[in-house]
Scaffold this active site. Structure first.
Site, PDB file in Angstrom:
ATOM      1  N   ASP A  42     -11.284   2.816   4.136  1.00 33.90           N
ATOM      2  CA  ASP A  42     -11.527   1.252   3.876  1.00 33.90           C
ATOM      3  C   ASP A  42     -12.986   1.380   3.689  1.00 33.90           C
ATOM      4  OD1 ASP A  42      -9.734  -0.493   3.511  1.00 33.90           O
ATOM      5  OD2 ASP A  42      -9.216  -0.628   5.798  1.00 33.90           O
TER       6      ASP A  42
ATOM      7  N   LYS B 263       0.816  -1.333   0.069  1.00 36.62           N
ATOM      8  CA  LYS B 263      -0.153  -0.228   0.122  1.00 36.62           C
ATOM      9  C   LYS B 263       0.876   1.296  -0.096  1.00 36.62           C
ATOM     10  CE  LYS B 263      -3.679  -2.549   2.034  1.00 36.62           C
ATOM     11  NZ  LYS B 263      -4.592  -3.041   3.254  1.00 36.62           N
TER      12      LYS B 263
ATOM     13  N   GLN C 152      -4.782  -1.407   9.302  1.00 37.97           N
ATOM     14  CA  GLN C 152      -4.710  -2.927   8.747  1.00 37.97           C
ATOM     15  C   GLN C 152      -5.241  -3.736   9.675  1.00 37.97           C
ATOM     16  OE1 GLN C 152      -3.387  -3.417   5.591  1.00 37.97           O
ATOM     17  NE2 GLN C 152      -4.213  -5.418   6.330  1.00 37.97           N
TER      18      GLN C 152
END
Ligand code: NDP
Length: 306
Positions: free
Chosen positions: A120, A53, A97
């Site tokens: 997200d 990422k 995460q």
């Protein structure tokens, strides 16, 4: 008949080029979208994802920073970090995460992320925006599935779509996105009766189950588009042979790495489907590309809403 391959690597590369162009356009007005990635502890798989990422952010010209609280971090410490990131003007996207260590109240942490920076798309506010078709941030993997359909020239409106899996992260948002684009959507799960029969109705079949090769040819209507979200590691030789016997290229990977990835869809499905995403190289690459796109979208949305 062999299915047309929907090449996720190629589509992700196209998206990265488009995002990089948007980043350059924003730079002209003095804005550089910023992404903060929070990685708690040392889960090796999470470390690989986070590295990908951050690298991808740099490639498209985003500002990015990584925060790495220790494995023993408390919920309060994490909430303080999120509050700081929420308040910083140069941070447009915050990604925590998952999974988080067990002592951390993951729901509280995710709820604390400013919905405007929730790249997200997991915050209930963004879930609500999606289900009421308001502008918001859409989860990356489901958004990637829709990009594959769009870029692969697969019509959605009026089509029968069947989604196997109802997680908050994949199944439900994919179903909502398909519905928003006027598909007739059926969502299946572990209690669904006659799963193969329901799946055979699908013009578009999305598998987000987490079970290696579960979707076999008898689940698929000839000519259907099959999107395989699953990523399952196969390290057992017998299991390998069940999927890839006679596939020399796969065998090489398997012998060198000791494992290979298989989706939720059995490779034999390529003989009946009209179009199919490979694993690896299908949905996976789109997930990171959509995170980049979401960070730019967040930067624009937040500024337009001020
Ligand atoms: P979850 O485990 O959260 O959800 C799995 C879903 O599948 C559940 O709804 C479950 O039903 C359903 N299911 C399980 N077994 C069966 C069965 N035998 N018959 C019918 N339905 C079943 O997984 P996720 O949604 O998080 O992920 C799904 C897959 O996608 C995984 O392989 C994951 O690794 C992969 N993934 C890939 C990503 C990528 O970037 N490519 C990103 C995210 C996930 P029930 O609700 O009844 O339990």
């Amino acid at each position: 008949m062999t299915a047309r391959i929907l090449d996720g690597n190629k589509m992700a590369a196209e998206i990265r080029v488009e995002v990089a162009a948007e980043v350059r356009a924003l730079a002209a007005s003095g804005v550089r979208p910023g992404l903060a990635v929070v990685l708690v502890g040392t889960n090796p798989a999470s470390e690989v994802y986070v590295r990908g990422k951050v690298k991808s952010s740099e490639e498209v010209g985003l500002y990015s920073e990584k925060h790495t609280p220790s494995e023993t971090a408390t919920t309060d410490a994490l909430l303080a970090l999120i509050a700081d990131l929420n308040s910083r003007e140069e941070i447009d996207g915050i990604l925590v995460q998952l999974p988080l260590p067990p002592q951390i109240d993951a729901k509280r942490v995710l709820l604390a992320v400013d919905p405007a920076k929730d790249v997200d798309g997991f915050h209930p506010m963004n879930v609500g925006y999606l289900s009421t078709q308001r502008p918001g941030l859409v989860p990356c993997t489901p958004a990637g599935v829709m990009e594959i359909l769009k870029r692969g020239g697969v019509p959605v409106a009026g089509q029968e779509a069947v989604v196997v899996g109802r997680s908050d992260i994949v199944g439900k948002p994919v179903a909502m996105l398909l519905l928003n684009q006027n598909a007739t959507v059926t969502v299946c799960h572990s209690k669904t009766r006659d799963l193969p029969g329901v799946c055979r109705r699908a013009d578009i079949l999305v598998a987000a189950i987490g079970r290696a090769g579960m979707v076999t040819r008898d689940y698929v209507k000839p000519g259907a588009t099959v999107i395989d979200v699953g990523t399952n590691k196969v390290s057992d030789r017998k299991e390998f042979d069940r999927f890839f016997a006679g596939n020399k290229k796969r065998e090489e990977t398997f012998l060198t790495r000791g494992s290979t990835l298989v989706g939720d869809v059995h490779p034999e499905v390529a003989e009946v489907a009209g179009a199919i995403t490979p694993v690896p190289g299908g949905v996976g690459p789109l997930t990171i590309a959509m995170l980049m796109a979401n960070t730019v979208k967040a930067a624009k949305l937040r500024r337009s809403q001020k």
